[in-house]
Write an enzyme that holds these catalytic residues in place. Structure first.
Site, PDB file in Angstrom:
ATOM      1  N   ASP A   1       0.815  -1.210   0.000  1.00  0.00           N
ATOM      2  CA  ASP A   1       0.000   0.000   0.000  1.00  0.00           C
ATOM      3  C   ASP A   1       0.852   1.263   0.000  1.00  0.00           C
ATOM      4  O   ASP A   1       1.821   1.361   0.754  1.00  0.00           O
ATOM      5  CB  ASP A   1      -0.904  -0.010   1.243  1.00  0.00           C
TER       6      ASP A   1
ATOM      7  N   GLU B   1       0.949  -0.459  -5.019  1.00  0.00           N
ATOM      8  CA  GLU B   1       0.043   0.628  -5.336  1.00  0.00           C
ATOM      9  C   GLU B   1       0.867   1.908  -5.384  1.00  0.00           C
ATOM     10  O   GLU B   1       1.583   2.233  -4.434  1.00  0.00           O
ATOM     11  CB  GLU B   1      -1.040   0.770  -4.264  1.00  0.00           C
TER      12      GLU B   1
END
Length: 541
Positions: free
Chosen positions: A211, A275
Site C-alpha cells: 500500500d 500501489e
C-alpha cells in the site's frame, strides 16, 4: 451477451501471477458470519466457493489486522495479528487452507508507510527523544515561530504535521493524524517491516499488495514542496496545490524493495504488487518493478478516477508498459475500495448493463494482471450514502467536495430476497444498495445471460488462450470510440476490437475469412460493433 469458441490448452507457466486475474475482497463488506454488521474472515471463507467459481487465480484481502479503524484497517496497531472484529489467527489459517484447497492464491496488504498512533512502536517513540524507538517515526522540531517543519500537506486535508507535547516535536503523517509515518530510512524499521512480512509468509500467504509505497520515505532535509501548476483539475484539498517532491517518492525506496524481494524470493517467489498513486506515477512504477530484484508488478490510478473510459486513455495507459527486457509487469484495475464504481462513473444508467459487459471483456484483454473488485462481476453501482451515515474519514473531512469511498464499500448482495441481501443478520455497517437486489449473486447465477455468468466465461477464455494471458500487446487503432489492439504469443495472434461509445461502428479486419471469433459481447461481429460492444478474433492460418 456473449459467445465463446472452444478453448485451447494453456501451457504451464513459470510465474503463476503473470497474467493472473486477482479478486479483491474488502473484508468489512464481503460477508458477516456473526451478525454484528461487519464482514469477517469466517464470512469470507464461507463464500470462497463463489470466488473460485469465477475462475480467478488469487484473492487479495484488504487489511484485517489489529486496528482502531480510523481508516478502516489501513491504520495498523499490530502487523502480526487479526483484529477481533474480523476473527482470529485461527480463522485466518482456516481461510488460507480453504482458499488453497480451491486452487486460490492469497495476497494480503502490507502497509509500510505508516502505522496507527495506537501501535506499540509509536507509543514508545513518542514517549521521549532517547528511547530505543525514538527514531522509528518521522519527528522534527518546530520552526522558530512554532509552525510545522515544512509546508507538506496531508492527503486527507490540512498540514501533514501534528504537534506532540510529550516530545515537544512534530510528527509526520501523510494521511490521518492517527497514521504517523514510519521512518523507513531507519534500517531497524525496515527489519521490523520485513519481519512482519515473514510472519505472514510463514502462515502461507502467496504474496503482498504493498500500500502507498511511494509515501514510504521522505526527504531527510525537510525541504518545502513547490506549488503545483494549475492543470485544470478540481482542487478540493490543500494537498492538491503542491507538487509532492519531498514528502514522498524518495529514491532510496527501491533499496528497501530489493530487501523485500530477497525475502519473498526466499519463500518460493511470493508475488508482490505495488500501489503507486499520484498524477504521474509511471516513473516510480517502473523504478519499483525494474529488473528481477524489485517488486513483480505495480498499478496506478489510470482508470480508477478517470471521468471517462476512452480509447485514448487505454492507449496512454498500456503504452507506458512496453514489452521490453527489464521493464516490469503491469496490473490494472477499473474499480477498487478507494474509487467509485466504474458503471456509475463512465456511462448513463440506461446503458450500464451493456457497458459492464464490454468493460469486463476489455479488462480481461489487457496485457498485465486484471484486478476485479468484489461485486464488479455483478455490475454493482455506486451507492449514495447520506452524510449522517458516512464512515469514510476523507469524505467527512472534505464533504461535500470529495466523493465518498463508502459508496463502493457497501455490502455484497448474495441473495435477492434475504435480509440485508444475505450479507448477514445484523444491520450492516453501511447500507445495502437500493438497486443491488436485482444484481445479487443468486439471481445472476440463475440467469444464463447475466454479467456474472459472462464473467466466468470470459475469465475461462483468458485462461485458455496464452496470448491473452501473457502475450505482447500493440494498439493499432484508438480514435473516437474505436479501440483495436493485438495480443500475440508463440504463434497465437489475436485481435481485440471494441466500441467504447453508444453509436454503432462499422469495423472489420482485413481478410475476415482468416479469423474466428473466440469471444464477443453485445452483438459484436467482424464487420459490426454495436454500442458498447467488443470481440476477440483469432487468426486461423
Amino acid at each position: 451477451m456473449s459467445q465463446a469458441a472452444p478453448a485451447i490448452a494453456v501451457e504451464p507457466q513459470q510465474d503463476w501471477w503473470r497474467g493472473a486475474v486477482i479478486y479483491q475482497i474488502y473484508p468489512r463488506s464481503f460477508a458477516d458470519s456473526n451478525g454484528d454488521g461487519i464482514g469477517d474472515l469466517p464470512g469470507i471463507t464461507a463464500r470462497l466457493d463463489h470466488v473460485a467459481s469465477l475462475g480467478v487465480d488469487a484473492i487479495w484481502l484488504s487489511p484485517f489486522f489489529t486496528s482502531p479503524m480510523r481508516d478502516f484497517g489501513y491504520d495498523i496497531a499490530d502487523y502480526c495479528d487479526v483484529d477481533p472484529i474480523f476473527g482470529t489467527l485461527a480463522d485466518f489459517d482456516a481461510l488460507i487452507a480453504r482458499a488453497h484447497a480451491l486452487g486460490l492464491k492469497v495476497i494480503i496488504d502490507q502497509v509500510y508507510s505508516h502505522t496507527s498512533d495506537q501501535h506499540a512502536w509509536f507509543k514508545e517513540s513518542r514517549a521521549s527523544r532517547d528511547n530505543p524507538r525514538a527514531d522509528w517515526y518521522v519527528w522534527a522540531d518546530a520552526k522558530a515561530d512554532g509552525s510545522p517543519p515544512t509546508n507538506w500537506q496531508s492527503v486527507f486535508g490540512g498540514p501533514a504535521w501534528t504537534w506532540d507535547a510529550r516530545r515537544g516535536q512534530y510528527y509526520l503523517h501523510n494521511f490521518l493524524s492517527e497514521q504517523p509515518d514510519l521512518n523507513l530510512h531507519n534500517p531497524e524499521v525496515q527489519d521490523a517491516a520485513l519481519a512482519a512480512a515473514q510472519f505472514w509468509l510463514e502462515r502461507g500467504v502467496d504474496g503482498f499488495r504493498v500500500d502507498a509505497i511511494n509515501f514510504a520515505m521522505h526527504d531527510p532535509q525537510l525541504r518545502d514542496n513547490p506549488p503545483a501548476p494549475d492543470d485544470g483539475r478540481p482542487r478540493t484539498r490543500p494537498f492538491d496545490f503542491q507538487s509532492h517532491v519531498y514528502n514522498q517518492s524518495h529514491p532510496d525506496i527501491v533499496r528497501f524493495l530489493e530487501r523485500h524481494r530477497a525475502l519473498t524470493d526466499a519463500h518460493g517467489g511470493a508475488f508482490t504488487v505495488a500501489e503507486v498513486g499520484g498524477p504521474t506515477p509511471e516513473a516510480e512504477m517502473h523504478a519499483f518493478t525494474r529488473g528481477s530484484t524489485r517488486l513483480n508488478s505495480a498499478y496506478g490510478f489510470d482508470f480508477l478516477y478517470a471521468p471517462q473510459l476512452t480509447p485514448a486513455l487505454v492507449r496512454k495507459a498500456v503504452e507506458t508498459w512496453p514489452d521490453e527486457p527489464g521493464t516490469g509487469w503491469p496490473s490494472w484495475a477499473f474499480e477498487n475500495h478507494d474509487a467509485p464504481r466504474a458503471v456509475s462513473r463512465w456511462v448513463e444508467p440506461e446503458h450500464r448493463a451493456a457497458f459492464a459487459a464490454m468493460k469486463m471483456l476489455l479488462l480481461l484483454c489487457l496485457r498485465g494482471n486484471a484486478i476485479l473488485f468484489q461485486g464488479e462481476e455483478l455490475g454493482l453501482t455506486q451507492v449514495e450514502i447520506p452524510f449522517d451515515k458516512l464512515q469514510d474519514p476523507e469524505a467527512i473531512a472534505n464533504w461535500p467536495l470529495t466523493l465518498s469511498r463508502d459508496g463502493v464499500r457497501t455490502p455484497m448482495p448474495w441473495q435477492a430476497e434475504a435480509e440485508n441481501l444475505g450479507f448477514g443478520s445484523g444491520e450492516p455497517w453501511l447500507p445495502v444498495g437500493t438497486d443491488h437486489a436485482a444484481l445479487a449473486v443468486d439471481r445472476q447465477t440463475a440467469e444464463n445471460g447475466s454479467l456474472l455468468n459472462l464473467t466466468r466465461g470470459l475469465i475461462a477464455t483468458r485462461a485458455a488462450n496464452p496470448a491473452l494471458r501473457e502475450g505482447a500487446m500493440a494498439v493499432i487503432a484508438a480514435e473516437d470510440s474505436l479501440l483495436v489492439f493485438t495480443r500475440e504469443l508463440s504463434g497465437q495472434r489475436l485481435t481485440c476490437a471494441f466500441n467504447l461509445g453508444k453509436t454503432p461502428l462499422a469495423w472489420h479486419p482485413k481478410d475476415m475469412d482468416r479469423f474466428r471469433v473466440i469471444a464477443a459481447v453485445n452483438g459484436a461481429t467482424p464487420g459490426d460493433l454495436p454500442a458498447y460492444s467488443g470481440m476477440v478474433l483469432e487468426q486461423i492460418d
